[in-house]
Design a protein around this motif. Structure first.
Motif, mmCIF file in Angstrom:
data_model
loop_
_atom_site.group_PDB
_atom_site.id
_atom_site.type_symbol
_atom_site.label_atom_id
_atom_site.label_comp_id
_atom_site.label_asym_id
_atom_site.label_seq_id
_atom_site.Cartn_x
_atom_site.Cartn_y
_atom_site.Cartn_z
ATOM 1 N N PRO A 83 0.811 -1.223 0.000
ATOM 2 C CA PRO A 83 0.000 0.000 0.000
ATOM 3 C C PRO A 83 0.845 1.275 0.000
ATOM 4 O O PRO A 83 0.994 1.960 1.010
ATOM 5 N N VAL A 84 1.423 1.597 -1.137
ATOM 6 C CA VAL A 84 2.223 2.808 -1.315
ATOM 7 C C VAL A 84 1.484 3.716 -2.295
ATOM 8 O O VAL A 84 0.628 3.261 -3.048
ATOM 9 N N PRO A 85 1.806 5.019 -2.305
ATOM 10 C CA PRO A 85 1.133 5.917 -3.247
ATOM 11 C C PRO A 85 1.512 5.601 -4.686
ATOM 12 O O PRO A 85 2.624 5.155 -4.971
ATOM 13 N N GLU A 86 0.579 5.853 -5.585
ATOM 14 C CA GLU A 86 0.874 5.680 -7.010
ATOM 15 C C GLU A 86 1.802 6.804 -7.473
ATOM 16 O O GLU A 86 1.602 7.974 -7.129
ATOM 17 N N ILE A 87 2.827 6.456 -8.233
ATOM 18 C CA ILE A 87 3.714 7.451 -8.829
ATOM 19 C C ILE A 87 3.230 7.671 -10.256
ATOM 20 O O ILE A 87 3.363 6.804 -11.118
ATOM 21 N N HIS A 88 2.642 8.848 -10.498
ATOM 22 C CA HIS A 88 2.018 9.113 -11.793
ATOM 23 C C HIS A 88 3.036 9.417 -12.878
ATOM 24 O O HIS A 88 2.815 9.077 -14.050
ATOM 25 N N ALA A 89 4.132 10.075 -12.496
ATOM 26 C CA ALA A 89 5.123 10.458 -13.514
ATOM 27 C C ALA A 89 6.454 10.739 -12.842
ATOM 28 O O ALA A 89 6.510 11.076 -11.648
ATOM 29 N N PHE A 90 7.522 10.609 -13.629
ATOM 30 C CA PHE A 90 8.867 10.856 -13.107
ATOM 31 C C PHE A 90 9.758 11.381 -14.219
ATOM 32 O O PHE A 90 9.702 10.888 -15.359
#
Length: 346
Positions: A83-90
């Motif tokens: 349960p970690v945050p979604e990484i939308h972009a990098f």
């Protein structure tokens, strides 16, 4: 990077048009980090959807490497069901990461507002999820993703934990005169003991209540960019010894039992062996905490951390009093010296 540049860079990463996503339509709010030198912002677009933007510290050559680890490890954890945050972009060039906004309620605030016993179900959820993460995220984990070290090992213990404690806390903060040779010998023996634990599991390495977010009644884990391979008991000790919450010993024991139950659902692991490993890894973690709090309060001038030195020293004394930790007289005496010096300054 100015706010205008940040908004523009974020818009490009998210595929937004400059007409709809610009400095006039996006709200930017700087967020205050804890001990990190990274920079955090909340970006709220015209549709009211918010993102968390994370930037490496300015003029830090290792910042991009840390940001890249955050991206790679974060994606791996999410794919493993953690349960970690979604990484939308990098963005690999600037190290800018755009993440899911989890709100501002952490387990830390929950404990402060509602009390430890009212937060017990969340702690139980956290330790169960921890056991799953340590086992499942170890599968397919690539040590090349790590920006710091690929594994928690004896060298790290000596340099970044016991060494950190002796340097930042005992010498720099308290200015103590102590038998360094005797203490160093005991720290080396402690590292030898702690290094006996199998170290092929996923290790978060800063698993404490300020790194556990709450979305509704669900726990979410953040600040995982320092993840690497390591032993099981270290992260559990990080949470149970956490000076921010100061869990009573009875609750620590209760949560340790819940953790072992969850662990046994994942893999077979001898409970007696785990409890012994826990003591030595908890001692290592406790030394690291004291070194970090001393450094942050004195060098970084973050006075917030001073208040947690006393509970951290108290938990170190309690660990050294356990039968498994017999034979650390010099370290015990040094801990007493630290407590006495802290009392003088109170």
């Amino acid at each position: 990077m100015t706010n205008k540049e940040l908004v523009s860079a974020a818009g490009q990463l998210l595929g937004k048009s400059e007409h709809s996503w610009n400095e006039a339509t996006v709200q930017v709010a700087a967020l205050v980090p804890d001990g990190s030198s990274r920079r955090f912002f909340q970006l709220r677009g015209p549709d009211r959807k918010a993102f968390i933007a994370i930037l490496p510290p300015e003029n830090d050559g290792r910042g991009i490497a840390e940001a890249t680890s955050f991206h790679r490890i974060g994606r791996h954890l999410r794919q493993a069901g953690v349960p970690v945050p979604e990484i939308h972009a990098f963005d690999q060039v600037t190290g800018l990461a755009l993440c899911e906004d989890l709100g501002d309620q952490r387990l830390y605030e929950q404990v402060a507002e509602q009390g430890i016993y009212q937060s017990l179900s969340l702690y139980e959820q956290a330790v169960r999820q921890l056991a799953r993460m340590q086992v499942r995220a170890a599968e397919g984990f690539d040590p090349a993703w790590c920006w710091d070290t690929p594994r928690y090992d004896r060298q790290l213990m000596r340099e970044r934990e016991s060494g950190y404690f002796l340097r930042a806390c005992c010498t720099d903060l308290f200015g103590l005169d102590f038998d360094r040779e005797a203490v160093e010998a005991e720290c080396a023996r402690l590292a030898d003991e702690a290094a006996q634990a199998p170290a092929h599991f996923f290790l978060h390495r800063d698993f404490q209540c300020r790194n556990i977010m709450l979305t509704g009644h669900e726990v979410r884990f953040i600040d995982f960019q320092g993840g690497r391979l390591g032993p099981l008991a270290y992260d559990l000790a990080s949470l149970l010894l956490d000076p921010y919450a100061a869990l009573p010993q009875t609750l620590q024991e209760q949560l340790l039992a819940v953790y072992l139950e969850a662990l046994h659902e994942e893999i077979p692991y001898n409970a007696e062996q785990f409890r012994r490993e826990y003591v030595f890894l908890a001692l290592q973690r406790n030394l690291q905490i004291l070194g970090a709090f001393a450094f942050l309060s004195q060098v970084r001038q973050k006075s917030f951390f001073v208040q947690f030195l006393r509970p951290a020293l108290g938990s170190l004394c309690a660990l050294l009093a356990k039968p498994e930790a017999a034979g650390y007289a010099a370290l015990n005496h040094l801990t007493d010296q630290c407590r006495q010096e802290l009392e003088k300054r109170s």
